[in-house]
Scaffold this motif. Structure first.
Motif, PDB file in Angstrom:
ATOM      1  N   SER A  98     -75.822 -61.801  62.430  1.00  0.00           N
ATOM      2  CA  SER A  98     -74.153 -62.017  62.102  1.00  0.00           C
ATOM      3  C   SER A  98     -73.636 -60.430  63.193  1.00  0.00           C
ATOM      4  O   SER A  98     -72.671 -60.838  64.269  1.00  0.00           O
ATOM      5  N   VAL A  99     -73.737 -59.642  62.287  1.00  0.00           N
ATOM      6  CA  VAL A  99     -73.473 -58.041  63.200  1.00  0.00           C
ATOM      7  C   VAL A  99     -74.134 -57.797  64.325  1.00  0.00           C
ATOM      8  O   VAL A  99     -73.157 -57.177  65.495  1.00  0.00           O
ATOM      9  N   ILE A 100     -75.412 -58.539  64.524  1.00  0.00           N
ATOM     10  CA  ILE A 100     -76.181 -58.274  65.903  1.00  0.00           C
ATOM     11  C   ILE A 100     -75.598 -59.374  66.891  1.00  0.00           C
ATOM     12  O   ILE A 100     -75.680 -58.679  68.813  1.00  0.00           O
ATOM     13  N   VAL A 101     -75.368 -60.592  66.880  1.00  0.00           N
ATOM     14  CA  VAL A 101     -74.623 -61.208  67.582  1.00  0.00           C
ATOM     15  C   VAL A 101     -72.846 -60.691  68.027  1.00  0.00           C
ATOM     16  O   VAL A 101     -72.892 -60.629  69.344  1.00  0.00           O
ATOM     17  N   ALA A 102     -72.410 -60.130  67.332  1.00  0.00           N
ATOM     18  CA  ALA A 102     -71.202 -59.330  67.672  1.00  0.00           C
ATOM     19  C   ALA A 102     -71.144 -57.810  68.139  1.00  0.00           C
ATOM     20  O   ALA A 102     -70.281 -57.784  69.126  1.00  0.00           O
ATOM     21  N   GLN A 103     -71.802 -56.835  67.745  1.00  0.00           N
ATOM     22  CA  GLN A 103     -72.238 -55.942  68.421  1.00  0.00           C
ATOM     23  C   GLN A 103     -72.798 -56.345  69.970  1.00  0.00           C
ATOM     24  O   GLN A 103     -72.444 -56.421  71.246  1.00  0.00           O
ATOM     25  N   SER A 107     -70.049 -55.572  72.520  1.00  0.00           N
ATOM     26  CA  SER A 107     -70.874 -53.970  74.061  1.00  0.00           C
ATOM     27  C   SER A 107     -70.776 -54.863  75.020  1.00  0.00           C
ATOM     28  O   SER A 107     -70.803 -53.900  76.216  1.00  0.00           O
ATOM     29  N   SER A 108     -71.100 -55.861  75.309  1.00  0.00           N
ATOM     30  CA  SER A 108     -71.732 -56.331  76.639  1.00  0.00           C
ATOM     31  C   SER A 108     -70.101 -56.468  77.368  1.00  0.00           C
ATOM     32  O   SER A 108     -70.244 -56.562  78.871  1.00  0.00           O
ATOM     33  N   PHE A 109     -69.583 -56.698  76.539  1.00  0.00           N
ATOM     34  CA  PHE A 109     -68.291 -56.732  77.264  1.00  0.00           C
ATOM     35  C   PHE A 109     -67.408 -55.408  77.617  1.00  0.00           C
ATOM     36  O   PHE A 109     -66.829 -55.437  78.950  1.00  0.00           O
ATOM     37  N   ILE A 110     -67.435 -54.401  76.894  1.00  0.00           N
ATOM     38  CA  ILE A 110     -67.256 -53.149  77.444  1.00  0.00           C
ATOM     39  C   ILE A 110     -68.464 -52.386  78.069  1.00  0.00           C
ATOM     40  O   ILE A 110     -67.108 -51.833  79.333  1.00  0.00           O
ATOM     41  N   ASP A 111     -68.973 -52.676  78.856  1.00  0.00           N
ATOM     42  CA  ASP A 111     -70.161 -53.094  79.859  1.00  0.00           C
ATOM     43  C   ASP A 111     -69.574 -53.923  81.121  1.00  0.00           C
ATOM     44  O   ASP A 111     -69.491 -52.579  81.937  1.00  0.00           O
ATOM     45  N   HIS A 112     -69.149 -55.102  80.607  1.00  0.00           N
ATOM     46  CA  HIS A 112     -68.420 -55.121  82.150  1.00  0.00           C
ATOM     47  C   HIS A 112     -67.839 -55.213  82.183  1.00  0.00           C
ATOM     48  O   HIS A 112     -67.452 -54.738  83.652  1.00  0.00           O
ATOM     49  N   PHE A 113     -66.657 -54.592  81.793  1.00  0.00           N
ATOM     50  CA  PHE A 113     -65.335 -53.775  81.975  1.00  0.00           C
ATOM     51  C   PHE A 113     -64.946 -52.684  81.784  1.00  0.00           C
ATOM     52  O   PHE A 113     -64.213 -52.301  82.866  1.00  0.00           O
ATOM     53  N   LEU A 129     -77.027 -66.768  79.119  1.00  0.00           N
ATOM     54  CA  LEU A 129     -78.070 -67.317  78.061  1.00  0.00           C
ATOM     55  C   LEU A 129     -78.234 -67.067  77.181  1.00  0.00           C
ATOM     56  O   LEU A 129     -78.633 -67.315  75.701  1.00  0.00           O
ATOM     57  N   GLY A 130     -78.289 -64.887  77.487  1.00  0.00           N
ATOM     58  CA  GLY A 130     -78.627 -65.106  76.368  1.00  0.00           C
ATOM     59  C   GLY A 130     -77.813 -65.266  75.068  1.00  0.00           C
ATOM     60  O   GLY A 130     -78.110 -64.890  73.734  1.00  0.00           O
ATOM     61  N   PHE A 131     -76.500 -65.324  75.154  1.00  0.00           N
ATOM     62  CA  PHE A 131     -75.086 -65.196  74.415  1.00  0.00           C
ATOM     63  C   PHE A 131     -75.891 -66.805  73.475  1.00  0.00           C
ATOM     64  O   PHE A 131     -75.508 -66.630  72.676  1.00  0.00           O
ATOM     65  N   LEU A 132     -75.493 -67.591  74.522  1.00  0.00           N
ATOM     66  CA  LEU A 132     -76.390 -68.562  73.666  1.00  0.00           C
ATOM     67  C   LEU A 132     -77.295 -68.791  72.444  1.00  0.00           C
ATOM     68  O   LEU A 132     -76.773 -69.281  72.057  1.00  0.00           O
ATOM     69  N   PHE A 133     -78.319 -68.070  73.407  1.00  0.00           N
ATOM     70  CA  PHE A 133     -79.296 -68.069  72.538  1.00  0.00           C
ATOM     71  C   PHE A 133     -79.305 -67.083  71.422  1.00  0.00           C
ATOM     72  O   PHE A 133     -79.277 -67.301  69.781  1.00  0.00           O
ATOM     73  N   LEU A 134     -78.093 -66.023  71.191  1.00  0.00           N
ATOM     74  CA  LEU A 134     -78.066 -65.674  70.019  1.00  0.00           C
ATOM     75  C   LEU A 134     -76.992 -66.179  68.963  1.00  0.00           C
ATOM     76  O   LEU A 134     -76.892 -66.653  67.933  1.00  0.00           O
TER      77      LEU A 134
END
Length: 144
Positions: A98-103, A107-113, A129-134
């Motif tokens: 749960s922590v890993i998925v949330a992180q 963090s991808s949104f932090i990077d994106h913006f 696609l990685g999000f969906l697998f997560l």
């Protein structure tokens, strides 16, 4: 890629998983908030000693940093508290996935913006696609 840094972070991940189990058990024995406090107290004393021996910075410069950068301790306390609370109920693996998925998603949104002064790295189809697998992994780990 700097493999030494990856190895160090990998070892940190191992430590987080062990810490979750240790702190979860501690919280069951002495109480959730008490276990969280004790974990931070021991960590604080350890870091204080390390700072005295190895520190090269200047702690007095804390007054010059943007005030929002001081919330890291609050976020860390919340993180440890959530693990102390949840690990005895859902297990180490479910809590950590749960922590890993949330992180990774956060963090991808932090990077994106480019938030928090970070380099801007756009979210692309591969990451989605990685999000969906997560999310699928989260479902598989937590399904009873």
């Amino acid at each position: 890629m700097n493999w030494l840094m990856v190895l160090i972070v990998f070892m940190g991940g191992i430590a987080v998983s062990i810490q979750a189990g240790v702190n979860g058990g501690l919280g069951k024995q002495i109480g959730v908030i008490e276990g969280t406090f004790l974990s931070f107290l021991i960590g604080t004393v350890t870091l204080f000693i390390m700072m005295l021996i190895f520190g090269k910075g200047n702690l007095l410069n804390v007054s010059t940093v943007p005030k929002w950068q001081l919330i890291g301790g609050l976020l860390g306390a919340f993180y440890v508290y959530t693990l102390v609370l949840t690990v005895p109920k859902i297990g180490v693996a479910s809590a950590i996935i749960s922590v890993i998925v949330a992180q990774l998603i956060t963090s991808s949104f932090i990077d994106h913006f480019g938030l928090l002064g970070m380099k801007q790295i756009p979210i692309d189809g591969q990451r989605i696609l990685g999000f969906l697998f997560l999310i699928a992994a989260l479902f598989l780990f937590t399904k009873r």
